[in-house]
Design a protein around this motif. Structure first.
Motif, PDB file in Angstrom:
ATOM      1  N   ILE A   1       0.859  -1.172   0.066  1.00 28.28           N
ATOM      2  CA  ILE A   1       0.111   0.102   0.003  1.00 28.28           C
ATOM      3  C   ILE A   1       0.917   1.328   0.099  1.00 28.28           C
ATOM      4  N   THR A   2       1.957   1.275   0.862  1.00 25.87           N
ATOM      5  CA  THR A   2       2.765   2.294   0.910  1.00 25.87           C
ATOM      6  C   THR A   2       3.688   2.773  -0.271  1.00 25.87           C
ATOM      7  N   SER A   3       3.727   1.710  -1.308  1.00 28.25           N
ATOM      8  CA  SER A   3       4.487   1.945  -2.736  1.00 28.25           C
ATOM      9  C   SER A   3       3.436   3.393  -3.442  1.00 28.25           C
ATOM     10  N   LEU A   4       2.154   3.458  -3.128  1.00 23.15           N
ATOM     11  CA  LEU A   4       1.504   4.368  -4.046  1.00 23.15           C
ATOM     12  C   LEU A   4       1.273   4.037  -5.399  1.00 23.15           C
ATOM     13  N   SER A   5       2.034   3.090  -5.976  1.00 25.04           N
ATOM     14  CA  SER A   5       1.959   2.875  -7.276  1.00 25.04           C
ATOM     15  C   SER A   5       1.014   1.651  -7.565  1.00 25.04           C
ATOM     16  N   LEU A   6       0.257   1.944  -8.845  1.00 27.64           N
ATOM     17  CA  LEU A   6      -0.586   0.994  -9.479  1.00 27.64           C
ATOM     18  C   LEU A   6       0.585  -0.229 -10.083  1.00 27.64           C
ATOM     19  N   GLU A   7       1.658  -0.274 -10.274  1.00 24.54           N
ATOM     20  CA  GLU A   7       2.499  -1.044 -10.902  1.00 24.54           C
ATOM     21  C   GLU A   7       2.741  -2.230 -10.106  1.00 24.54           C
ATOM     22  N   ILE A   8       2.268  -2.197  -8.569  1.00 26.46           N
ATOM     23  CA  ILE A   8       2.437  -2.981  -7.606  1.00 26.46           C
ATOM     24  C   ILE A   8       1.565  -4.262  -7.917  1.00 26.46           C
ATOM     25  N   ILE A   9       0.246  -3.735  -8.513  1.00 28.98           N
ATOM     26  CA  ILE A   9      -0.943  -4.718  -8.610  1.00 28.98           C
ATOM     27  C   ILE A   9      -0.659  -5.976  -9.330  1.00 28.98           C
TER      28      ILE A   9
END
Length: 264
Positions: free
Chosen positions: A110-118
């Protein structure tokens, strides 16, 4: 300086140190344990020098110590850019991760704030589908990032979530950093925190917020004057106002990501 044995704080990574970047790098070279390496890497990042992220990633993928690995994961997500997350080799450790490590990864994502982690979370969801608790943790994180449950239901299939994610990216800007489906901005978080602070102060209740105070502390490098268990009263209520006023005096760009005041 904090102890090397306590590199992870419950809400942030501690105050900025007084050593120069050159001195910190020298300490990294002279470190005798993985914990010391991680500690000094955190100190270097807090100074605004992110040149040693490759060393953090190497440590994350080679350590056999789960405590060090969990620390690496949390720090990585705090300093990772979209490009860092896109590189699949950075997550080699997931190929033989334990359930606890997967939980840490999914929660910290969650703390990545990035959609790329999905995509990584979707892959983990498929791999851990039979483990109900792990399945729930991963789904909760995906929902926190893109709010799929409201649209397609909490029992949505993996394929349905994948399709929803694809369409979500088409409708949004993956180059931006997001918190609760809006471009990230410290001011938005302080507003949510102060709403809770006012309610808690009225009844002298605990703050009962964990993620937002932690994110604010890590983004700004200035610790929120309370944590989940802090009882809010008329006295310490003023400390929160002072904290928020201090952040408002600085310039923050919406949709960007920060670590200790430095734009990533």
């Amino acid at each position: 300086m904090r102890s090397h044995e306590n590199v992870m704080d419950s809400i942030w990574f501690g105050e900025k140190g007084t050593l120069s970047k050159a001195e910190i790098k020298d300490h990294i070279l002279k470190s005798s344990t993985e914990t010391e390496v991680l500690f000094h890497l955190i100190e270097l990042f807090k100074s605004g020098d992110f040149t040693q992220k490759p060393l953090l990633i190497q440590l994350m993928n080679t350590t056999q110590d789960d405590d060090v690995l969990e620390g690496c994961i949390q720090v990585f997500f705090s300093v990772a850019t979209h490009e860092d997350i896109k590189e699949q080799t950075h997550f080699h450790f997931l190929s033989n991760a334990t359930e606890n490590i997967v939980h840490t990864f999914a929660s910290a994502a969650i703390t990545s704030l990035s959609l790329e982690i999905i995509p990584y979370l979707l892959a983990l969801l498929e791999e851990w589908e039979e483990i109900s608790e792990t399945n729930m943790v991963i789904r909760d994180t995906i929902d926190y990032l893109i709010a799929y449950e409201e649209e397609i239901g909490e029992e949505a299939s993996l394929d349905d979530i994948g399709d929803y994610y694809f369409n979500y990216c088409q409708a949004n800007d993956p180059e931006k950093y997001y918190f609760l489906q809006t471009w990230a901005l410290p001011g938005d978080l302080t507003k949510k925190m102060m709403e809770r602070v006012m309610i808690a102060a009225t009844h002298e209740e605990p703050l009962k917020m964990e993620l937002i105070p932690s994110l604010l502390s890590i983004w700004t490098g200035e610790k929120v004057p309370g944590d989940y268990y802090t009882i809010i009263s008329k006295e310490n209520y003023k400390e929160f106002i002072h904290y928020v006023n201090g952040l408002q005096s600085k310039e923050w760009a919406r949709g960007h990501k920060y670590f200790y005041g430095y734009k990533l």
